[in-house]
Scaffold this active site. Structure first.
Site, mmCIF file in Angstrom:
data_model
loop_
_atom_site.group_PDB
_atom_site.id
_atom_site.type_symbol
_atom_site.label_atom_id
_atom_site.label_comp_id
_atom_site.label_asym_id
_atom_site.label_seq_id
_atom_site.Cartn_x
_atom_site.Cartn_y
_atom_site.Cartn_z
ATOM 1 N N HIS A 275 0.826 -1.211 0.000
ATOM 2 C CA HIS A 275 0.000 0.000 0.000
ATOM 3 C C HIS A 275 0.854 1.254 0.000
ATOM 4 C CE1 HIS A 275 -2.506 3.186 1.802
ATOM 5 N NE2 HIS A 275 -3.487 2.616 1.113
ATOM 6 N N ASN A 377 -1.460 -21.040 -16.894
ATOM 7 C CA ASN A 377 -0.049 -21.214 -17.230
ATOM 8 C C ASN A 377 0.121 -22.244 -18.343
ATOM 9 O OD1 ASN A 377 0.895 -19.332 -15.457
ATOM 10 N ND2 ASN A 377 1.711 -20.776 -13.960
ATOM 11 N N ARG A 380 -0.927 -20.640 -21.554
ATOM 12 C CA ARG A 380 -0.021 -19.563 -21.966
ATOM 13 C C ARG A 380 1.280 -20.129 -22.516
ATOM 14 N NH1 ARG A 380 0.318 -16.969 -17.417
ATOM 15 N NH2 ARG A 380 -1.290 -15.432 -17.921
ATOM 16 N N TYR A 381 1.858 -21.147 -21.833
ATOM 17 C CA TYR A 381 3.169 -21.641 -22.247
ATOM 18 C C TYR A 381 3.107 -22.942 -23.043
ATOM 19 C CZ TYR A 381 4.727 -18.324 -18.714
ATOM 20 O OH TYR A 381 4.933 -17.190 -17.985
ATOM 21 N N GLY A 432 3.643 -12.726 -17.497
ATOM 22 C CA GLY A 432 2.899 -12.540 -16.262
ATOM 23 C C GLY A 432 3.719 -11.811 -15.210
ATOM 24 N N LEU A 435 3.632 -14.498 -9.840
ATOM 25 C CA LEU A 435 3.056 -14.925 -8.560
ATOM 26 C C LEU A 435 2.102 -16.114 -8.707
ATOM 27 C CD1 LEU A 435 2.205 -11.595 -6.687
ATOM 28 C CD2 LEU A 435 3.909 -13.303 -6.047
ATOM 29 N N GLY A 436 1.827 -16.550 -9.934
ATOM 30 C CA GLY A 436 0.821 -17.587 -10.142
ATOM 31 C C GLY A 436 1.145 -18.889 -9.429
ATOM 32 N N LEU A 437 2.349 -19.431 -9.689
ATOM 33 C CA LEU A 437 2.720 -20.694 -9.053
ATOM 34 C C LEU A 437 2.925 -20.530 -7.556
ATOM 35 C CD1 LEU A 437 5.149 -22.305 -11.665
ATOM 36 C CD2 LEU A 437 2.816 -22.977 -11.110
#
Length: 494
Positions: A275, A377, A380-381, A432, A435-437
């Protein structure tokens, strides 16, 4: 039996109590058995001496012509009486005569009792060892039951054999008595079995009650630890009972409070940092607007935008991590199917295998997000995603497979690090935020599971491996086939 010993505290406690009972009873029998034999022998000896003394008094008061009949009727299954003119001057000869008398059948016995009565004293009678002369004891005098001359000896050739010779009042006749009886030697009797069975039953009931009293708080602690490890809200354990149980519950409650406080502090700190970064980022964006060089300005704005995107993602992750979602039982097959339907509507190339109804206790919104991250993912890959639900012996696997280049073995663990991207272009559309995985693994671990990555010959397989809790209640009987590629696919057009 060994399975119960390994898996049940109550069964182990009960077996130890019964083993202690068996050992204590065996030791008690061994200690008391010799005392019992001595007591029986002393009682038999007292009865034999008393009977012989009474018979001597009777013979003193009856005519000599009646003595043979009195001696015949006085004999028992294990006692013989006869008279002689000579005293027991030779103990060995007297003993041999006693064994001979014991081997003779009783006269005048009814046929149906003859075999029993005549066999009691004679069956176990053997020849005496002549090399070991018996010792004759004098029982006359003060402290003896006889006021007349009396000789006593133990017979060497008969079980519990005893002999007694008492002189009658005519001074020329001796009353001779021989005794041989096989004492009961059964170590295990019906009475002993009933006594041991009743004792074992009572002790078993007490042991089961005690074991349950010990196992109940341990099971409650194990269930609480399992729920807490899966990220569920766990009420405080009751801090009662014996000191060991109470201190264990207190330690678990303290651990739970400390971990919750640590996670909350970390989440608040991450949210505060994300923040607070907004203000300097806004300031940098304003200053970049005054840069005259257009190329430099564009690079600065892209960098600021990238930092802001990462900050927003971290802040969203922190907010979601701080939110407490209720754990409930859902149909995991339906959850996976509806997610794939949603992605199909967005134009994603996704296929999902049909499977049985799988009921699972989880936090569905967060688990849905983890599955979505893996599927996105894969698309995308790897250009496509094939999703299946696989039942294993101790886990429930949500498998996402793609047809991409896979991940280098050296980076298998590194890809779970926050903001780590294999794609180095820094283009958010292709790489990306990174943080996805990380988010997917955090969610899986909050459910007590994990994420496993495996390279295949033509792509990557990502598996959300969830622990099975009470498999019989959570899964339908029919397992999902573990084939690759999965069968029964239904295509979702891109």
């Amino acid at each position: 039996m060994m399975l119960l010993w390994r898996r049940s505290l109550a069964a182990r406690f009960l077996m130890l109590v019964l083993l202690a009972l068996a050992l204590s009873q065996a030791i008690t029998f061994l200690i008391s058995w010799d005392e019992r034999g001595q007591a029986l022998h002393a009682a038999a000896k007292g009865e034999f001496v008393s009977r012989t003394s009474s018979l001597a008094i009777l013979l003193d008061t009856t005519p000599p012509s009646l003595r043979p009949d009195i001696l015949n009727v006085s004999g028992t299954a294990y006692t013989r009486f006869w008279t002689s003119h000579d005293g027991p001057s030779n103990p060995l000869a007297w003993q041999q005569e006693a064994l001979t008398q014991l081997a003779k059948p009783l006269p005048g016995i009814a046929a149906k009792y003859a075999a029993y009565m005549n066999g009691q004293a004679s069956n176990a009678v053997a020849a005496a060892d002549p090399s070991v002369p018996p010792r004759m004891l004098d029982l006359s005098g003060s402290g003896s039951p006889f006021t007349r001359p009396a000789k006593f000896l133990y017979l060497d050739g008969a079980p519990n054999g005893m002999g007694l010779s008492v002189r009658l009042d005519d001074d020329s006749t001796w009353l001779n008595a021989a005794y041989a009886k096989v004492m009961p030697s059964a170590f295990w009797t019906a009475q002993s079995a009933i006594s041991l069975a009743l004792t074992a039953l009572i002790l078993s009931a007490i042991a089961i009650f005690g074991a349950q009293a010990i196992a109940r708080p341990l099971r409650r602690l194990a269930n609480a630890a399992e729920l807490f490890g899966r990220g569920e809200a766990v009420p405080r354990l009751p801090e009662s009972g014996p000191d060991d149980i109470r201190q264990t519950a207190e330690a678990f409650n303290r651990m739970q409070e400390r971990l919750q406080r640590f996670v909350e502090d970390r989440t608040r700190m991450l949210a505060a940092i994300s923040h607070d970064l907004r203000t300097p980022l806004t300031s940098l964006r304003l200053r970049a607007e005054f840069v005259q060089d257009r190329d430099l300005q564009e690079k600065m704005l892209k960098t600021i935008e990238e930092i802001q995107t990462m900050t927003e993602a971290a802040l969203a992750f922190a907010r979601e991590d701080a939110a407490v979602e209720e754990t409930r039982t859902v149909d995991l097959s339906a959850l996976v199917g509806s997610l794939c339907d949603d992605l199909e509507e967005l134009g994603q190339n996704v296929t999902v295998s049909d499977g049985p109804k799988v009921l699972y206790r989880c936090r569905p919104d967060s688990l849905r997000r983890a599955i979505r991250n893996l599927v996105e993912n894969a698309v995308r890959y790897g250009e496509q995603a094939r999703v299946s639900l696989v039942r294993r012996t101790d886990s429930l696997d949500i498998v996402v497979e793609d047809a991409g280049p896979g991940i280098p073995q050296a980076d298998m663990e590194q890809v779970f690090a926050p903001f780590f991207r294999l794609e180095q272009s820094r283009n958010r559309e292709t790489g990306g935020v990174g943080l996805g995985l990380s988010i997917a693994r955090a969610i899986a671990r909050h459910h007590g599971g994990d994420i496993v990555l495996e390279n295949r010959s033509n792509g990557l397989r990502a598996i959300i491996r969830l622990p099975l809790i009470d498999m019989a209640k959570q899964l339908a009987p029919a397992p999902v086939p573990e084939t690759s590629p999965p069968t029964g696919l239904r295509s979702l057009p891109a």
